[in-house]
Design a protein around this motif. Structure first.
Motif, PDB file in Angstrom:
ATOM      1  N   HIS A   1       0.764  -1.270  -0.059  1.00  0.00           N
ATOM      2  CA  HIS A   1       0.074   0.083  -0.178  1.00  0.00           C
ATOM      3  C   HIS A   1       0.844   1.140  -0.119  1.00  0.00           C
ATOM      4  CE1 HIS A   1      -3.606   2.599   0.745  1.00  0.00           C
ATOM      5  NE2 HIS A   1      -2.912   3.120   1.858  1.00  0.00           N
ATOM      6  N   ILE A 128       0.866   8.996   5.530  1.00  0.00           N
ATOM      7  CA  ILE A 128       0.259   8.077   4.446  1.00  0.00           C
ATOM      8  C   ILE A 128      -1.316   8.277   4.536  1.00  0.00           C
ATOM      9  CG2 ILE A 128       2.009   6.609   3.782  1.00  0.00           C
ATOM     10  CD1 ILE A 128       0.466   4.378   5.377  1.00  0.00           C
ATOM     11  N   ARG A 129      -1.738   8.520   5.735  1.00  0.00           N
ATOM     12  CA  ARG A 129      -3.400   8.701   5.956  1.00  0.00           C
ATOM     13  C   ARG A 129      -3.623  10.016   5.643  1.00  0.00           C
ATOM     14  NH1 ARG A 129      -3.519   7.244  10.881  1.00  0.00           N
ATOM     15  NH2 ARG A 129      -3.595   9.406  11.807  1.00  0.00           N
ATOM     16  N   ASN A 131      -2.111  11.743   3.334  1.00  0.00           N
ATOM     17  CA  ASN A 131      -1.828  12.292   2.155  1.00  0.00           C
ATOM     18  C   ASN A 131      -2.681  11.053   1.031  1.00  0.00           C
ATOM     19  OD1 ASN A 131       0.109  14.662   1.963  1.00  0.00           O
ATOM     20  ND2 ASN A 131       0.859  13.287   3.570  1.00  0.00           N
ATOM     21  N   SER A 132      -3.282  10.407   1.422  1.00  0.00           N
ATOM     22  CA  SER A 132      -3.949   9.301   0.413  1.00  0.00           C
ATOM     23  C   SER A 132      -3.277   8.154   0.145  1.00  0.00           C
ATOM     24  CB  SER A 132      -4.919  10.193  -0.644  1.00  0.00           C
ATOM     25  OG  SER A 132      -5.757  11.224  -0.106  1.00  0.00           O
ATOM     26  N   GLY A 133      -2.643   7.771   1.235  1.00  0.00           N
ATOM     27  CA  GLY A 133      -1.723   6.571   0.792  1.00  0.00           C
ATOM     28  C   GLY A 133      -0.235   7.134   0.221  1.00  0.00           C
ATOM     29  N   ARG A 134      -0.073   8.346   0.047  1.00  0.00           N
ATOM     30  CA  ARG A 134       1.543   8.624  -0.592  1.00  0.00           C
ATOM     31  C   ARG A 134       2.246   9.498   0.480  1.00  0.00           C
ATOM     32  NH1 ARG A 134       2.842  13.641  -3.335  1.00  0.00           N
ATOM     33  NH2 ARG A 134       1.009  14.635  -2.428  1.00  0.00           N
TER      34      ARG A 134
END
Length: 462
Positions: A1, A128-129, A131-134
């Motif tokens: 992920h 990551i939460r 930044n939508s997984g980024r």
């Protein structure tokens, strides 16, 4: 992920998670333990197939170099055995809470293992939460500082004899609050000769440390690293003898020479018998275990002290001169930084590639491409004649059995621009063949090894 090479962590997503998690209870995170607190490490190291449990105590808490990335982040040093296979296993405190993840050891010492502590883990998960997984990473305020323990220096700076504070002696070029035109940018920015007194309300000692858990002290950089890129960091400074409160922007400040490169093959291109590459740690490691002593001193200095002066800046090298009639006398110019092409400064490797291509395309107007190389005492000059470059490239291609004259990433840029690529494509002869090159390149890609270009020196990690 999500993968965070910087802090050696990754988040996995499980297909059919409902069945996978059936009957499993989640573990609870704890805080940063104190020195001499007991820890238990669980994992599957070499030497057997069953679960292995080792115990020890926390012996040091400080910012350490993470071998996988070269980043300096908060780490726990413990004396419990951590061996190959332990990496990724949890470390528990006496209450059964997770205080970190085992990740590396000191190969030349006994009973020295390292654990990624929960503040670093939770920062990764929040990153990551948000930044939508980024993954964006750990930020910086871009300062180089000096301790202020000396009483004469403290008196000169107008500081209390027994107080704290650390002197800013330099600011990163991209953290000075100046636009490309030199005009001041909005916001608060640090300046040389500022004295950092507090960060996020935490006092900074004269040795640059701050308190982390009511007992231990670590570098003030940890306070900044717990922010996210784009956040502002409240900092109180003494500037010209007066206390000033600032909201300093935090940002990602990349190194001029990256410590590690992941999931990418090395970039290169060949023109006129000359091989050009970007400077990376992987390139320096090609000089062997003693690369620090064996590699050209100018390149090591760029890795050690070089700073990015503009966004996207990169060191481009003349990496090798391939033996051919038209390259005679150029061999001693290899392993030098390329400064300019036809008088235009080289910003990065992609820019160098574009300028050489442009010069070749205008060979009727400019029969030579003039390249300036960095050298002590005065820059070196190198001239390539476009008229003979194609023949030289044909010669070295067959002599050295070079499968393609540029790396895949550069050829993919050309494809995106609509350029037709053939199996014999070269800058000096770009129109040979058609897209049959894609099949040829597909065969070469089959043997790729994904991962860092070279492992950094230091503590081993598995």
């Amino acid at each position: 992920h999500a993968v965070a090479h910087e802090c050696d962590l990754a988040l996995l997503c499980i297909d059919e998670a409902q069945d996978f998690y059936a009957g499993i209870s989640p573990l609870e995170f704890g805080g940063v333990p104190h020195l001499r607190d007991g820890v238990v490490v669980v994992g599957y190291p070499d030497g057997g197939d069953s679960l292995c449990v080792t115990s020890g105590v926390v012996s040091r808490i400080e910012l350490q170099r993470y071998t996988h990335s070269g980043a300096n982040l908060l780490s726990l040093q413990i004396d419990a055995a951590i061996n190959p296979g332990n990496s990724g296993g949890p470390a528990f405190d006496g209450s059964g809470r997770v205080v970190g993840v085992a990740f590396q050891n000191a190969p030349d010492a006994q009973s020295i293992g390292y654990v990624i502590p929960t503040p670093v883990i939770t920062h990764f998960l929040r990153d990551i939460r948000l930044n939508s997984g980024r993954y964006l990473g750990f930020p910086s305020i871009g300062v180089i500082c000096q301790h202020t323990e000396n009483p004469q220096l403290r008196e000169r700076l107008g500081l209390d004899a027994q107080g704290g504070g650390i002197l800013v002696r330099g600011v990163h070029p991209l953290a000075r609050g100046l636009g490309a035109d030199g005009a001041p940018l909005p916001g608060d920015w640090l300046r040389p000769d500022d004295v950092l007194m507090t960060i996020c309300g935490v006092d900074i000692a004269s040795d640059g440390t701050c308190e982390v858990n009511s007992q231990e002290r670590v570098s003030f950089a940890h306070l900044v690293q717990m922010k996210f890129p784009g956040d502002t960091c409240p900092i109180r400074v003494v500037r010209a003898g007066a206390a000033v409160d600032l909201e300093v922007p935090t940002q990602r400040l990349e190194r001029l020479v990256p410590d590690t490169v992941y999931d990418e093959d090395p970039s290169y291109f060949v023109y006129g018998g000359l091989v050009f590459m970007p400077l990376t740690m992987g390139y320096l490691h090609e000089y062997g275990e003693d690369w620090y002593e064996e590699a050209p001193r100018a390149l090591v200095d760029l890795w050690e002290t070089g700073q990015v002066s503009e966004a996207g800046e990169q060191v481009a090298l003349l990496a090798r001169v391939l033996a051919a009639k038209d390259t005679v006398g150029y061999q001693f110019l290899a392993e030098r930084r390329v400064l300019s092409v036809n008088g235009e400064r080289v910003r990065n490797f992609a820019h160098l590639f574009a300028m050489v291509r442009s010069a070749a395309a205008h060979a009727a107007d400019l029969p030579f491409v003039d390249i300036s190389l960095e050298s002590p005492g005065g820059d070196c000059a190198l001239a390539l004649k476009h008229e003979s470059a194609a023949a030289v490239d044909d010669e070295v291609r067959h002599t050295y059995r070079i499968p393609q004259m540029a790396s895949d990433d550069l050829l993919e840029l050309l494809e995106a621009e609509g350029e037709a690529l053939g199996p014999d494509w070269a800058i000096a002869a770009p129109q040979r063949g058609r897209n049959a090159a894609l099949a040829q390149r597909g065969r070469t890609r089959g043997g790729r090894v994904r991962g860092p270009a070279a492992a950094p020196r230091g503590k081993e990690s598995d």
